[in-house]
Design a protein around this motif. Structure first.
Motif, short mmCIF file in Angstrom:
data_model
loop_
_atom_site.label_atom_id
_atom_site.label_comp_id
_atom_site.label_asym_id
_atom_site.label_seq_id
_atom_site.Cartn_x
_atom_site.Cartn_y
_atom_site.Cartn_z
N LEU A 141 4.77 8.07 10.78
CA LEU A 141 4.86 9.37 10.14
C LEU A 141 5.06 9.15 8.64
O LEU A 141 6.02 8.52 8.22
CB LEU A 141 6.04 10.17 10.70
CG LEU A 141 6.32 11.52 10.04
CD1 LEU A 141 5.14 12.47 10.17
CD2 LEU A 141 7.59 12.13 10.61
N GLU A 142 4.11 9.63 7.86
CA GLU A 142 4.23 9.53 6.41
C GLU A 142 4.99 10.75 5.90
O GLU A 142 4.77 11.87 6.36
CB GLU A 142 2.85 9.46 5.77
CG GLU A 142 2.10 8.19 6.14
CD GLU A 142 0.71 8.12 5.52
OE1 GLU A 142 0.35 8.99 4.69
OE2 GLU A 142 -0.03 7.18 5.86
N PHE A 143 5.89 10.52 4.96
CA PHE A 143 6.63 11.62 4.36
C PHE A 143 6.94 11.31 2.91
O PHE A 143 6.87 10.17 2.47
CB PHE A 143 7.92 11.91 5.15
CG PHE A 143 8.96 10.82 5.11
CD1 PHE A 143 9.98 10.85 4.18
CD2 PHE A 143 8.93 9.78 6.03
CE1 PHE A 143 10.95 9.86 4.15
CE2 PHE A 143 9.89 8.78 6.01
CZ PHE A 143 10.91 8.82 5.07
N GLU A 144 7.26 12.36 2.18
CA GLU A 144 7.56 12.24 0.77
C GLU A 144 9.04 12.57 0.57
O GLU A 144 9.60 13.39 1.30
CB GLU A 144 6.71 13.24 -0.01
CG GLU A 144 6.33 12.78 -1.37
CD GLU A 144 5.30 13.71 -2.01
OE1 GLU A 144 5.29 13.76 -3.24
OE2 GLU A 144 4.54 14.37 -1.29
N GLU A 158 7.12 5.70 4.94
CA GLU A 158 6.58 5.58 6.29
C GLU A 158 7.72 5.40 7.29
O GLU A 158 8.58 4.53 7.11
CB GLU A 158 5.65 4.37 6.40
CG GLU A 158 4.40 4.50 5.58
CD GLU A 158 3.48 3.29 5.71
OE1 GLU A 158 2.27 3.48 5.57
OE2 GLU A 158 3.99 2.16 5.95
N LEU A 159 7.71 6.25 8.32
CA LEU A 159 8.65 6.10 9.44
C LEU A 159 7.86 5.55 10.61
O LEU A 159 6.97 6.21 11.14
CB LEU A 159 9.27 7.44 9.81
CG LEU A 159 10.03 7.50 11.16
CD1 LEU A 159 11.16 6.49 11.20
CD2 LEU A 159 10.53 8.90 11.42
N THR A 165 11.98 2.33 11.95
CA THR A 165 12.35 1.88 10.62
C THR A 165 11.62 2.72 9.58
O THR A 165 10.53 3.25 9.84
CB THR A 165 11.98 0.40 10.40
OG1 THR A 165 10.57 0.23 10.63
CG2 THR A 165 12.76 -0.52 11.31
N ILE A 166 12.24 2.84 8.41
CA ILE A 166 11.65 3.55 7.28
C ILE A 166 11.41 2.55 6.17
O ILE A 166 12.29 1.73 5.86
CB ILE A 166 12.58 4.67 6.78
CG1 ILE A 166 12.74 5.75 7.84
CG2 ILE A 166 12.05 5.27 5.48
CD1 ILE A 166 13.74 6.84 7.47
#
Length: 177
Positions: A141-144, A158-159, A165-166
Motif C-alpha cells: 500500500l503506497e501512501f503519502e 510503502e506499507l 513493515t513501512i
C-alpha cells in the motif's frame, strides 16, 4: 457482499436498520450504506456520523464502516455489530488483498487483528503526520505523509502487508537531457 455509501434513501425504498452508539458527543449527521448480498438483495444501514468510508472483507465475512463519529465493525452475513468505537479519528480505511483492515489516524497506521480496541500500530521509520493512503501495488500500500518535526519533508511511503513493515518508497532519479 457489497457495501457502498449512498444518499439518504426514500422512506420504504429499502429494508433499513439504524446503527448508533449512545454518546453526548454524537453529531446530528448520518451516513447511509447500501448492502447488496450475492442474491442481489439490498438493505440499507443508517450509521451515526458524517460518511468517511466503508470496506468489505470477504475473507473474514466482515464490514468496516467509518464515519466522523464512530467505527462500526459488522458481520457481513447478518449485518450485526461485532463492535464499535466512538469518536474514532481515523482518516483512511483500506483492506489488504488477504482481507485485513488497515486504518490510519493523523500520525499512525493500524492493522485490525482481533478488535478495534486492540489494534496493532505499524512502526514507521520516522514520526508521520497527515497520512493519506494512495494506491495498491500487489501487497504494498503506497501512501503519502509528512514528518511531524519537519513539515517540509513530504514522503511517498510503502506499507508491505506481507511482513508489515513501512519504508520510504525509492524513486528513480530523473535524468536531465
Amino acid at each position: 457482499m457489497k457495501a457502498e455509501i449512498i444518499n439518504q434513501p426514500y422512506s420504504g425504498e429499502f429494508e433499513e436498520r439504524i446503527y448508533d452508539v449512545e454518546s453526548v458527543w454524537n453529531s446530528q449527521s448520518w451516513t447511509w450504506i447500501k448492502f447488496t448480498d450475492e442474491n442481489g438483495i439490498e438493505k440499507v444501514g443508517q450509521f451515526r456520523g458524517f460518511p468517511k468510508d466503508v470496506k468489505v472483507s470477504k475473507q473474514k465475512n466482515e464490514i468496516l464502516v467509518l464515519t466522523s463519529d464512530c467505527a462500526f465493525r459488522l458481520d457481513s452475513l447478518e449485518l450485526n455489530i461485532i463492535e464499535s468505537e466512538k469518536q474514532a479519528d481515523y482518516g483512511n480505511l483500506e483492506i489488504t488483498p488477504n482481507g485485513t483492515f488497515i486504518l490510519s489516524e493523523y500520525s499512525d497506521i493500524y492493522k485490525l487483528e482481533n478488535s478495534l480496541s486492540d489494534m496493532q500500530i505499524i512502526k514507521s521509520p520516522f514520526e508521520m503526520d497527515m497520512v493519506e493512503f494512495k494506491r495498491w501495488n500487489g501487497n504494498i500500500l503506497e501512501f503519502e505523509c509528512t514528518e511531524i518535526t519537519n513539515y517540509e519533508r513530504n514522503e511517498m511511503m510503502e506499507l508491505n502487508t506481507t511482513n508489515w513493515t513501512i519504508k520510504i518508497k525509492k524513486t528513480t532519479p530523473q535524468h536531465r537531457v
